[in-house]
Design a protein around this motif. Structure first.
Motif, short mmCIF file in Angstrom:
data_model
loop_
_atom_site.label_atom_id
_atom_site.label_comp_id
_atom_site.label_asym_id
_atom_site.label_seq_id
_atom_site.Cartn_x
_atom_site.Cartn_y
_atom_site.Cartn_z
N TRP A 1 33.53 59.33 80.87
CA TRP A 1 32.67 59.97 81.93
C TRP A 1 33.94 60.85 82.84
O TRP A 1 33.55 61.92 83.09
CB TRP A 1 31.72 59.18 82.84
N HIS B 1 33.54 53.32 78.98
CA HIS B 1 32.37 54.32 79.17
C HIS B 1 32.60 55.35 80.42
O HIS B 1 32.51 56.33 80.52
CB HIS B 1 31.17 53.51 79.61
N HIS B 2 33.57 54.54 81.55
CA HIS B 2 34.01 55.20 82.49
C HIS B 2 35.06 56.31 82.27
O HIS B 2 35.11 57.35 82.79
CB HIS B 2 34.46 54.29 83.52
N HIS C 1 37.52 52.10 89.18
CA HIS C 1 36.93 53.33 88.56
C HIS C 1 38.19 54.34 88.97
O HIS C 1 39.10 54.03 89.58
CB HIS C 1 35.72 53.89 89.08
N ASN D 1 26.93 50.33 87.72
CA ASN D 1 26.59 51.65 87.22
C ASN D 1 26.10 52.41 88.18
O ASN D 1 25.86 53.78 87.96
CB ASN D 1 25.85 51.76 85.85
N GLN E 1 37.27 50.75 82.24
CA GLN E 1 36.18 50.67 81.38
C GLN E 1 35.99 52.04 80.55
O GLN E 1 36.25 52.92 80.98
CB GLN E 1 34.93 50.61 82.20
N THR F 1 29.02 54.91 89.85
CA THR F 1 29.47 55.83 88.80
C THR F 1 29.20 55.24 87.39
O THR F 1 28.87 54.12 87.59
CB THR F 1 31.17 56.31 89.11
N VAL F 2 29.46 55.83 86.44
CA VAL F 2 29.20 55.12 85.31
C VAL F 2 30.43 54.07 85.03
O VAL F 2 31.57 54.48 85.02
CB VAL F 2 29.56 56.01 83.93
N SER F 3 30.04 52.70 84.70
CA SER F 3 30.84 51.64 84.39
C SER F 3 32.06 51.46 85.60
O SER F 3 33.14 51.71 84.92
CB SER F 3 31.06 51.65 83.06
N GLN F 4 31.52 51.16 86.60
CA GLN F 4 32.64 50.83 87.69
C GLN F 4 32.89 49.28 87.51
O GLN F 4 31.60 48.68 87.21
CB GLN F 4 32.04 50.97 89.11
#
Ligand SMILES: [Zn+2]
Length: 288
Positions: free
Chosen positions: A144, A140-141, A108, A189, A138, A192-195
């Motif tokens: 974010w 999504h990450h 991340h 998740n 990722q 954080t978002v999508s680690q």
């Protein structure tokens, strides 16, 4: 050390010290303090550890530490200290130069994981640390990290990662994936978002780089979830599932932030887990 078709190393890329309360969430200090001491600012000693994977003609790094771009004041607040350990020097000890690195998996984009992705050149401009590498994040990450919330925006420093996109080195990944045969990205998740965690397999055996799902050996007990996490109940579920799998099949956990030990085996049952054998990656693999 060889592990199936992979050659694995861990390197420390700098020390770090973060608030013990934030690191252990709702666990009271009189419990966590039994296993790890805090400094006069209530910070616990931590490290930043990169996993180095050689596979065929590839040199793959997992996370890049905080790097050297931050101000002295910033480094003082977070106890960042590269005087004992520094990524480029450590890689050179393994015979790896900046141009040799082919792939960088960023679990991340928090500054203590991704800061080293981008460096300042001699004229003070940001440049990609490993210019020939694809950097995997990722999708999504990424979305974010480029628009974080008030809770976590202090953890994201745009100059750590925006240059990856501008230079064309960024590879956005959409969900879990087998990046190379036997090397899998595991998406979680809670923190954080999508680690994305990284699992390296050799038959039944595997190594799991736990990043901030389980940052140190002290975070193996499931309720020891960080106060930084965006969704602590999701982290709890993810830990119970992943630790259960680690008990059921021979698995070495690799800790990104544990200054005392790079790796451990897990023991436990149901929802109760603890670190069993702890030590260097080589020692713990040998005990599998
Ligand atoms: Zn993090």
């Amino acid at each position: 050390m060889n592990f199936g078709q992979f050659e694995l190393h861990t390197i420390e890329t700098g020390w770090l010290a973060l608030d013990g309360g934030a690191m252990f969430g709702v666990v009271p200090k009189n419990l966590w303090n039994r296993s790890i001491d805090a400094d006069e600012q209530n910070r616990i000693p931590m490290t930043m550890r990169t996993l180095v994977i050689k596979y065929q003609d590839r040199v793959i790094l997992v996370d890049t530490g905080a790097g050297n771009k931050n101000s002295e004041k910033f480094n003082r607040i977070y106890g960042i200290d590269t005087s004992q350990h520094e990524m480029i020097t450590k890689l050179s000890h393994l015979g790896i130069s900046l141009n040799d690195v082919t792939d960088v998996i960023q679990t991340h984009l928090h500054f203590d994981h991704a800061g080293g992705a981008v460096s300042f050149n001699a004229s003070g401009d940001p440049e990609i640390t490993f210019p020939k590498a694809r950097y995997y994040v990722q999708k999504h990450h990424w979305n974010w990290a480029t628009k974080p919330s008030m809770k976590d925006r202090a953890s994201f420093i745009p100059q750590d990662f925006m240059p990856l996109q501008e230079a064309g080195n960024l590879e956005l990944v959409d969900g879990p994936e087998e990046l190379f045969p036997g090397l899998e990205l595991v998406v979680v998740n809670g923190h954080t978002v999508s680690q994305q965690l990284v699992r390296v397999r050799d038959g039944e055996r595997s190594i799991l780089y736990c990043a901030d799902l389980i940052p140190t050996q002290h975070h193996v007990p499931a309720p020891y979830v960080m106060g930084y996490d965006l969704m602590p109940l999701v982290s709890l579920e993810e830990k119970v599932r992943i630790l259960g799998e680690a008990v059921a099949a021979p698995t070495v956990l690799v800790f990104e932030h544990d200054r005392a030990a790079a790796a451990a085996l897990v023991v436990g049952e149901g929802e109760k887990f603890s670190a069993g054998t702890v030590g260097s990656l080589e020692e713990v693999i040998a005990s599998l």
